[in-house]
Design a protein around this motif. Structure first.
Motif, PDB file in Angstrom:
ATOM      1  N   PHE A   1       0.825  -1.214   0.000  1.00  0.00           N
ATOM      2  CA  PHE A   1       0.000   0.000   0.000  1.00  0.00           C
ATOM      3  C   PHE A   1       0.857   1.260   0.000  1.00  0.00           C
ATOM      4  N   GLU A   2       2.020   1.191   0.630  1.00  0.00           N
ATOM      5  CA  GLU A   2       2.909   2.353   0.722  1.00  0.00           C
ATOM      6  C   GLU A   2       3.743   2.563  -0.540  1.00  0.00           C
ATOM      7  N   SER A   3       3.627   1.674  -1.513  1.00  0.00           N
ATOM      8  CA  SER A   3       4.493   1.704  -2.696  1.00  0.00           C
ATOM      9  C   SER A   3       4.072   2.769  -3.698  1.00  0.00           C
ATOM     10  N   ILE A   4       5.013   3.083  -4.588  1.00  0.00           N
ATOM     11  CA  ILE A   4       4.747   3.990  -5.709  1.00  0.00           C
ATOM     12  C   ILE A   4       3.605   3.463  -6.558  1.00  0.00           C
ATOM     13  N   THR A   5       3.538   2.152  -6.719  1.00  0.00           N
ATOM     14  CA  THR A   5       2.544   1.518  -7.577  1.00  0.00           C
ATOM     15  C   THR A   5       1.128   1.906  -7.186  1.00  0.00           C
ATOM     16  N   TYR A   6       0.797   1.816  -5.918  1.00  0.00           N
ATOM     17  CA  TYR A   6      -0.560   2.118  -5.465  1.00  0.00           C
ATOM     18  C   TYR A   6      -0.886   3.594  -5.674  1.00  0.00           C
ATOM     19  N   GLY A   7       0.081   4.449  -5.436  1.00  0.00           N
ATOM     20  CA  GLY A   7      -0.142   5.877  -5.624  1.00  0.00           C
ATOM     21  C   GLY A   7      -0.373   6.244  -7.080  1.00  0.00           C
ATOM     22  N   ARG A   8       0.405   5.672  -7.967  1.00  0.00           N
ATOM     23  CA  ARG A   8       0.256   5.987  -9.389  1.00  0.00           C
ATOM     24  C   ARG A   8      -1.058   5.444  -9.942  1.00  0.00           C
ATOM     25  N   ALA A   9      -1.427   4.244  -9.533  1.00  0.00           N
ATOM     26  CA  ALA A   9      -2.694   3.682  -9.999  1.00  0.00           C
ATOM     27  C   ALA A   9      -3.874   4.523  -9.510  1.00  0.00           C
ATOM     28  N   LEU A  10      -3.817   4.990  -8.265  1.00  0.00           N
ATOM     29  CA  LEU A  10      -4.883   5.843  -7.736  1.00  0.00           C
ATOM     30  C   LEU A  10      -4.976   7.145  -8.525  1.00  0.00           C
TER      31      LEU A  10
END
Length: 240
Positions: free
Chosen positions: A73-82
């Motif tokens: 959840f803390e990763s770049i991946t989750y932020g970019r997808a959001l």
């Protein structure tokens, strides 16, 4: 990209995350994939075969992986997808739930045609976007996604494809589009869009991370109705 998503119900993004971020997510992913004790209660086999310590899961599904491994959840991946989900459907979009789906080598087991909304309770605001992120190069032989462009917002009747397995429905696949992805690319699709994937006939894993977004108020409504997306597979909603 937004117009394509709204018109067709799906869209492809060639680059969401870098290969170094892919490697980071793979490490976290594999830590869950190979730990049946840690994922107990949230883990199942979408093929319906079931899993034991001595059996091979053909299509491993692990629900809510970020509740087990917060680094996801803390990763770049989750932020970019959001951020992409907000661009597609509005600033009120938030992460509802996540899942891992892996197709093991040489298992050759399809994920049948279905609509994600068949799994969900009915909600007044039907905006939703599922982000399917390839952690390995995904192509036809290992089980990349196929989509049929959306024509309406009607949920077709669904039933279990096999005992304990995924839901499925009838589909006219004449217009189906095969969507290969390089690792780090993704697709977004809404809950009404028919999709499918072939079995993995290669010698490698086909790892995918799926993040599901919907409006914050609808997430609050789900929780009030005790809907937590823990993986129960039954058709909940067969109407518009």
């Amino acid at each position: 990209m937004k117009k394509d998503f709204l018109d067709n119900g799906f869209v492809k993004l060639d680059f969401l995350i870098s290969l170094s971020e892919v490697e980071n997510i793979r490490d976290l992913y594999d830590g869950l994939l190979y730990d049946k004790e840690r994922t107990k209660g949230l883990r199942s086999d979408l093929s319906g075969v079931g899993s034991t310590k001595n059996s091979i899961e053909k299509i491993t599904q692990i629900m809510l992986p970020s509740t087990i491994e917060p680094k996801l959840f803390e990763s770049i991946t989750y932020g970019r997808a959001l951020n992409q989900a907000k661009l597609l459907l509005g600033e009120d979009m938030e992460l509802d739930f996540d899942m891992l789906i892996n197709k093991a080598p040489h298992t050759n087991t399809i994920t049948p045609w279905h609509q994600d909304a068949a799994y969900w309770i009915d909600m007044p605001d039907k905006r939703a976007a599922s982000c399917w992120i390839a952690l390995d190069d995904a192509y036809e032989d290992n089980g990349c996604m196929w989509f049929i462009p959306k024509r309406d917002e009607i949920i077709k009747p669904h039933s279990l494809y096999s005992e304990g397995g995924a839901l499925h429905c009838s589909a006219n696949a004449i217009e189906a589009q095969c969507i290969p992805l390089n690792a780090g690319g993704c697709t977004f699709h809404d809950g009404f869009t028919l999709h499918f994937s072939k079995g993995n006939i290669t010698s490698d894993q086909r790892r995918a991370l799926i993040l599901n977004f919907r409006p914050k108020k609808m997430i609050e409504l789900e929780r009030k109705l005790e809907e937590y997306h823990t993986g129960t597979r039954k058709s909940r909603n067969n109407t518009t």
